[in-house]
Design a protein around this motif. Structure first.
Motif, PDB file in Angstrom:
ATOM      1  N   ARG A 710       0.830  -1.210   0.000  1.00 20.39           N
ATOM      2  CA  ARG A 710       0.000   0.000   0.000  1.00 20.39           C
ATOM      3  C   ARG A 710       0.861   1.255   0.000  1.00 20.39           C
ATOM      4  O   ARG A 710       0.591   2.219  -0.715  1.00 20.39           O
ATOM      5  N   ARG A 713       2.233   1.722  -3.335  1.00 19.14           N
ATOM      6  CA  ARG A 713       1.199   2.210  -4.256  1.00 19.14           C
ATOM      7  C   ARG A 713       1.035   3.725  -4.099  1.00 19.14           C
ATOM      8  O   ARG A 713       0.975   4.453  -5.095  1.00 19.14           O
ATOM      9  N   MET A 714       1.003   4.209  -2.846  1.00 17.19           N
ATOM     10  CA  MET A 714       0.836   5.637  -2.606  1.00 17.19           C
ATOM     11  C   MET A 714       2.029   6.427  -3.142  1.00 17.19           C
ATOM     12  O   MET A 714       1.878   7.490  -3.744  1.00 17.19           O
ATOM     13  N   SER A 763      -9.018   5.596  -9.614  1.00 16.58           N
ATOM     14  CA  SER A 763     -10.270   6.113  -9.075  1.00 16.58           C
ATOM     15  C   SER A 763     -10.060   7.477  -8.410  1.00 16.58           C
ATOM     16  O   SER A 763      -9.073   7.678  -7.696  1.00 16.58           O
ATOM     17  N   GLU A 766      -9.306   7.459  -4.852  1.00 16.95           N
ATOM     18  CA  GLU A 766      -7.938   7.135  -4.460  1.00 16.95           C
ATOM     19  C   GLU A 766      -7.001   8.320  -4.642  1.00 16.95           C
ATOM     20  O   GLU A 766      -6.164   8.599  -3.771  1.00 16.95           O
TER      21      GLU A 766
END
Length: 974
Positions: A710, A713-714, A763, A766
Motif C-alpha cells: 500500500r 502504491r501511494m 479512481s 484514491e
C-alpha cells in the motif's frame, strides 16, 4: 665548500634564470629539499617490493601521526593568514587561509574515516577515507593555484572575507555529508587485491598537473620583487607534485609508497607554514634588526645629533644633524634648553623632564638614556633615543651634560608592526630573552594565564611553569638554547602550564628562535588544549549517545543491531525492532513549552530503560521517536513487551503540578522475515508504525507485506501525479443535470478522471485525497475550473443554449486565500458571466469553520457565482449556520437515493431534506438517480433536479454536447 656552491647557485639563478635577489635564499633552500626528495623518489622506484608484502606494521599509528601534523600545519596557515591585518585583509592570503581550513577539515575527516579508526558517523572503509583524501588534495592544489594567480597587493573587506570563508565552509560540510551519507555517489578509488582504479590514477595526475601549473606561475613571479615571500611556496608546490606521484603507484594502502607520499605532503606543508606563518612573524623582526644596523651605520657616518648642555646657564649647543633630525636648518633653532622643552610631545614632556632630572639628582646614575618624541618642522613627531653623561665641577655639582640624539622613528614603526603581528595571532604569544625574562606578550596571553594587561612583562618564565616540572623545564630550556631551531606545533610538545591562581592546564607549544644584536630571543606560540583533550574524552559519547536522554542514538543502535543480527543468524534465533512514535507530541511543545517536552522525553527514556533486559537496547532515534531492539524473542514475547511500552508511556506524567498523558504508536518488524539488514528492518517497522497512526494511534502493529504494498502504491501514485498535468493524463467528463420531468438540461457537472499509461484508470476516491494531502489539488483544481469553463464557452460559441457548469471545490481550495482571485481571473480569461458557474462544496467543508465559510460564500455570491452543498446529509450541518449560507442548491447524496424505492428510512431522510430546503429557499438536486422508481418518488416529493445514469453517465465533451444539443432541439419542437 657549501658556501661556494650556494654562491654559484645564487649567481646562476639570478644571472641565468632571472630570479630576483630577494627570493634567492628561499629558492636555494627549496631546491635543496627538492633535490634530496628527488633522489629519494628515484631510488624508491628501483627498490623492488618483496614478495608477499602486505604493507607496514602499525601503519595506522604512523598514518594518524602524519595526518595530525598536516592538520595542525594547515590550521596554523589558516589562523595566521586569517589574522594577518586588522581592518583590510590581503585577498590572496584570505583565499589561501579559507581553502586550507577546508583542507584541514577534510584531512581530519579523512583521518577519522580510515579503517581501524572508530566509525566516523558511518562505517569506515577504503573509499570513504579516499573520498576525503582526494577532495583535500584537490582543494590544496586548487588553493595554491588560486593563491599564485592572485595579486599580492590586492586587499579585501571584512565582509567579503567572511562571505568567502562561509562559502567554502558550507561546501565542505555539504561534501562531507554526501561522503558520509551517500558514499555511493562517488567513484571507487581502490580495489583491495587489485590496487588503484584508473579514475584514481587519472585524478592524481590532474592534481599533479595543477601543482605543476602553480609551480610555473610562481616561478615566473619569482623573477620580480613580491609583497610576500613565495620562494618556499614554490618549493612546497613542487614537493606536493612529487609526492602525488607516489599515490599513483601503490597497490596496498599501507605500503611504502603511501608512507612516502604522506611524508612528502608533511614536508610541503611545513614549507608553506614557513612561508606564510613564520615569515609573517620573523620578517618584521628582521626588518627591525636591519633598521638597527642602518642606524649604526648612520651613527658611524656622523648622522647622530649631538648636544652639549650647560646646566647652570641652560645654554645648549645643538649640532646641525640634531636640528636636521627635526627638519630645521642650523640657524632656525635657538641653542637653549628651552628649545628641547618646546619640541617635546605634550604626552612625553613631563616624563622626559622627570627622567632627566632623576639622572641629574642621582649620583649613582652615570648614564642617561631615554626615548621621547620631538616635533618636526612639518608637524609630525620623530622618535628620539637620547644618551648622555654628566660632567661635574670641582665641587661635585653637575656642570654640563653631553650626549647624542638618534632618530629611532623607523625602529619604532617596525616594533609596532612586529607587536601588531604578535597581537594579531590567535594563539598566546610569549617572547623571552636568553635569561628567561618575558619581554613581549599579546592579549591572548594575559587572558589565558589570567594576568592583568602587561602583568607578565619583566617576570621570569618560571612563573608560568608548574612547580612539579620546574627542574625538567629548566633542562629543556638549556638544551634548546644550545641549538635553537624552529619547533612547530604538532610535534608532541604537550606540556603543563600554570595560571596566575596556580591552576595547572595542558598546553601545546611551538617555538621560533629570533637572533638580535643583543642576543637570542625565543618566541613561543601557546595553545590551551584543555578543552580539546576534554572533547576527545567526550567524543565517543557525543558520537554515539543522545545528549538529552543519554540513550544510544541511531548510529550506536544500528551498530548494536547489526551485531545482534549476525549473532541471530549464527544461532538461528530471531530479534525484533520496535519503532515508537509519541502521538501528538508536538502539542505538548506548543502548549507547555519545549522544557516540558524535554522533561517528558527524559522520563520516557527512563521508563523504557527500566522494562528491557540487559541484552536489549533502547535508543532515541530523533525528536519524539524511540526504538527498542529485543534479542532472542518470538512474536508473543514482542507483543507482551509492546503492551508494557504502551502501559508505561500511557501512565500519566506530572509536570509543574499538571498531569500530562501521552500515547505511543508502535511498529514492529521481526528479523529475518521483515528485513535482512538494519535499514530494511527500520523501513518495515516505520511502515507498521504509520499504519498504527492511520488506524487511530495508541496501539502496535506487526509489519505485513500488504502495508508495504500500500505504501509503495501511494508513493507510486504521488510520483506519477507530479507529472500528470504536464503529460495531459487528466481529463474531464460531463454529466448532465436535468429538471425532474427529464425534459430540460439545466447544467452539467464536470467530473475529473485520471488514466495513467502504465497504472491504467485510477479512481478519484484514491487520487483526490492524495492530491489534497500533498498540495497538488491547487494546480489540479485550477486546471479543472479553467478546462470546464473553456469547454462551456466552446459549447456556447458552437450554438448550444447556455447551461450551468458545476465544478467541485475541495476543502484545500476553499480555504486558499486566493480563491476569489483565482475564480474571477479564470472567468475573465474565458469571458463567461459568473452566473454560468456553480461551485459545489461538501457539507463538511462548509461546516468545519462556519464563520470563515460564511465570509467566503458571501464573497463568491456577491460575484454572481452560484454555490451548492454537495453530499448533503452525510455531515453534521447546523441549521443555524445553514440558513446563513449563501447557497443556491442542496445536492442529496446518492447513498440516500440508492434505496429510496425500498428503504423507508432513506425515503424519510430524502423527504425531510427536500422539505427543509424548500423552507430555507434552496433548490434540491438528487445525484445517482438510476431507476424510474427513484425518479418518480423524487418528483412526488418536490425535488427540483436530478442527475444520474437514468438519463446519462458522465460523457466526454463531444458526446455531452451532442446529447445536450439533441435534448434542446427536442424541447424546441415541443
Amino acid at each position: 665548500m657549501t658556501t661556494n656552491i650556494d654562491f654559484m647557485l645564487k649567481n646562476f639563478l639570478e644571472l641565468k634564470l632571472g630570479v630576483h635577489q630577494s627570493h634567492l635564499p628561499g629558492v636555494v633552500k627549496a631546491l635543496r629539499w627538492i633535490v634530496i626528495l628527488g633522489v629519494v623518489q628515484v631510488v624508491s622506484y628501483f627498490i623492488p617490493t618483496p614478495e608477499n608484502y602486505y604493507g607496514m606494521e602499525h601503519y595506522l599509528v604512523l598514518h594518524t601521526t602524519m595526518e595530525t601534523v598536516s592538520i595542525f600545519i594547515s590550521m596554523m596557515v589558516f589562523i595566521v593568514a586569517w589574522n594577518s591585518r586588522a581592518s583590510r585583509y590581503p585577498h590572496s592570503l584570505i583565499v589561501l587561509s579559507s581553502l586550507f581550513f577546508v583542507v584541514s577539515f577534510l584531512d581530519f575527516s579523512h583521518t577519522l574515516s580510515y579503517p581501524g579508526m572508530s566509525n566516523f558517523f558511518t562505517e569506515n572503509d577504503t573509499n570513504k577515507y579516499l573520498n576525503f583524501w582526494m577532495a583535500a588534495r584537490f582543494i590544496a592544489s586548487l588553493g595554491l593555484l588560486t593563491f599564485a594567480l592572485q595579486s599580492f597587493e590586492r586587499m579585501t573587506s571584512r565582509f567579503k572575507k567572511y562571505v568567502m570563508f562561509l562559502s567554502v565552509l558550507t561546501v565542505s560540510f555539504v561534501f562531507s555529508w554526501l561522503v558520509v551519507v551517500h558514499e555511493d555517489y562517488f567513484p571507487i578509488w581502490f580495489i583491495p587485491g587489485s590496487g588503484l582504479t584508473p579514475i584514481k590514477k587519472d585524478f592524481e595526475y590532474l592534481i599533479i598537473a595543477l601543482n605543476i601549473v602553480t609551480a610555473v606561475i610562481l616561478w615566473k613571479r619569482l623573477k620580480s620583487s613580491q609583497a610576500l615571500d613565495i620562494s618556499l611556496m614554490w618549493g612546497a608546490v613542487c614537493i606536493m607534485a612529487m609526492g602525488e606521484l607516489f599515490f599513483t603507484l601503490y597497490t596496498t594502502k599501507t605500503g611504502a609508497y603511501n608512507v612516502l607520499g604522506h611524508l612528502y605532503k608533511v614536508i610541503a606543508y611545513i614549507l608553506i607554514y614557513r612561508a606564510v606563518v613564520v615569515e609573517a612573524i620573523e620578517r618584521p623582526y628582521r626588518d627591525l634588526e636591519e633598521s638597527q644596523k642602518n642606524l649604526e651605520l648612520t651613527v658611524n657616518a656622523s648622522n647622530t645629533g649631538l648636544w652639549d648642555l650647560n646646566w647652570l646657564t641652560k645654554e645648549t649647543s645643538f649640532s646641525s644633524v640634531w636640528k636636521q633630525q627635526v627638519g630645521y636648518a642650523a640657524h632656525e633653532l635657538a641653542n637653549h634648553y628651552d628649545t628641547w622643552l618646546a619640541l617635546l610631545h605634550p604626552e612625553d614632556r613631563q616624563r622626559a623632564i622627570d627622567v632627566f632630572q632623576t639622572f641629574l639628582d642621582t649620583p649613582s646614575m652615570t648614564k642617561y638614556e631615554n626615548e621621547f618624541r620631538l616635533c618636526h618642522k612639518d608637524g609630525s613627531y620623530r622618535w628620539i633615543f637620547a644618551r648622555g653623561e654628566k660632567i661635574k665641577a670641582a665641587n661635585g655639582l653637575v656642570e654640563r651634560v653631553v650626549g647624542s640624539h638618534t632618530d629611532i622613528t623607523v625602529r619604532k614603526v617596525e616594533e609596532d608592526r612586529f607587536r601588531s603581528a604578535v597581537q594579531a595571532s590567535p594563539n598566546a604569544m610569549i617572547m623571552v630573552n636568553a635569561k628567561g625574562i618575558i619581554v613581549l606578550t599579546n592579549s591572548q596571553t594575559e587572558s589565558m594565564f589570567e594576568y592583568p594587561d602587561g602583568g607578565l612583562i619583566g617576570l621570569h618564565l618560571d612563573n608560568l611553569i608548574p612547580r612539579s616540572v620546574e627542574s625538567s623545564h629548566q633542562r629543556n630550556v638549556e638544551n634548546y638554547l644550545k641549538s635553537p631551531s624552529d619547533r612547530p606545533m604538532g610535534q608532541g610538545r604537550l606540556l603543563f602550564a600554570r595560571r596566575c591562581n596556580g591552576e595547572e592546564f595542558r598546553v601545546e607549544i611551538g617555538l621560533t628562535p629570533i637572533t638580535a644584536q643583543d642576543g637570542i630571543y625565543v618566541l613561543a606560540s601557546v595553545v590551551d588544549i584543555t578543552s580539546r583533550i576534554e572533547a576527545e574524552r567526550r567524543i565517543e559519547k557525543l558520537i554515539n549517545y543522545d545528549l538529552l536522554t543519554e540513550l544510544p542514538n541511531r548510529q550506536l543502535m544500528m551498530d548494536r543491531m547489526q551485531h545482534a543480527m549476525t549473532a541471530a543468524q549464527r544461532s538461528g534465533s530471531r530479534l525484533a525492532l520496535l519503532y515508537m512514535n509519541l502521538d501528538r507530541f508536538k502539542h505538548i511543545n506548543d502548549t507547555l513549552g519545549h522544557n516540558a517536552g524535554d522533561a517528558l522525553l527524559i522520563e520516557i527514556a527512563k521508563r523504557l530503560s527500566s522494562i528491557i533486559k540487559n541484552t536489549d537496547t533502547v535508543a532515541r532515534i530523533a525528536g519524539d521517536e524511540f526504538a527498542l531492539v529485543l534479542e532472542d524473542v518470538n512474536e508473543d514475547d514482542v507483543a507482551r513487551m509492546a503492551g508494557k511500552v504502551l502501559e508505561v508511556v500511557a501512565t500519566g506524567f506530572l509536570f509543574e503540578g499538571q498531569e500530562v498523558v501521552l500515547t505511543p504508536s508502535i511498529g514492529i518488524a521481526m528479523f529475518p522475515q521483515d528485513g535482512q539488514d538494519g535499514e530494511s528492518l527500520f523501513l518495515s517497522a516505520d511502515t507498521a508504525m504509520n499504519k498504527v497512526k492511520e488506524d487511530g494511534r495508541n496501539d502496535f502493529r506487526f509489519f505485513a507485506k500488504a502495508m508495504q504494498q500500500r505504501t509503495a502504491r501511494m508513493l507510486q501514485l504521488e510520483s506519477a501525479m507530479h507529472h500528470a498535468l504536464e503529460r495531459n493524463q487528466f481529463q474531464l467528463l460531463y454529466q448532465p443535470q436535468l429538471t425532474m420531468d427529464g425534459k430540460t438540461v439545466i447544467g452539467v457537472e464536470a467530473l475529473l478522471r485520471w488514466t495513467h499509461p502504465e497504472l491504467g484508470f485510477i479512481s478519484p476516491a484514491e487520487f483526490i485525497p492524495l492530491a489534497e494531502s500533498n498540495g497538488l489539488i491547487i494546480p489540479i483544481g485550477t486546471w479543472v475550473l479553467r478546462t470546464a469553463l473553456l469547454q462551456l464557452k466552446s459549447w456556447i460559441d458552437a450554438g448550444m443554449k447556455p447551461v450551468i457548469m458545476a465544478v467541485n471545490l475541495s476543502a484545500i481550495q476553499f480555504r486558499h486565500p486566493n480563491l476569489r482571485g483565482m475564480v474571477t481571473g479564470i472567468l475573465n480569461e474565458v469571458a463567461l458571466p459568473p452566473e454560468y458557474l456553480e461551485l459545489e462544496l461538501t457539507e463538511s467543508v462548509a461546516t468545519a469553520d462556519p464563520v470563515n465559510a460564511i465570509a467566503v460564500m458571501n464573497e463568491l455570491h456577491n460575484l454572481g457565482i452560484r454555490l451548492a452543498i454537495d453530499d448533503f446529509g452525510t455531515g453534521y450541518s447546523s441549521l443555524s449556520y445553514l440558513k446563513k449560507f449563501k447557497v443556491y442548491k442542496l445536492k442529496i447524496d446518492q447513498s440516500f437515493v440508492r434505496d429510496i424505492a425500498t428503504d423507508s428510512d432513506d425515503r424519510a431522510i430524502v423527504t425531510a431534506i427536500i422539505q427543509m430546503s424548500k423552507g430555507l429557499g434552496f433548490r434540491t438536486i438528487a445525484e445517482g438517480v438510476e431507476t424510474q422508481a427513484q425518479s418518480d418518488f423524487l418528483m412526488a416529493q418536490g425535488c427540483d433536479e436530478f442527475q444520474g445514469y437514468i438519463f446519462s453517465k458522465p460523457l466526454p465533451a463531444a458526446q455531452a454536447l451532442e446529447l445536450i444539443h439533441t435534448q434542446q432541439q427536442a424541447n424546441l419542437k415541443l
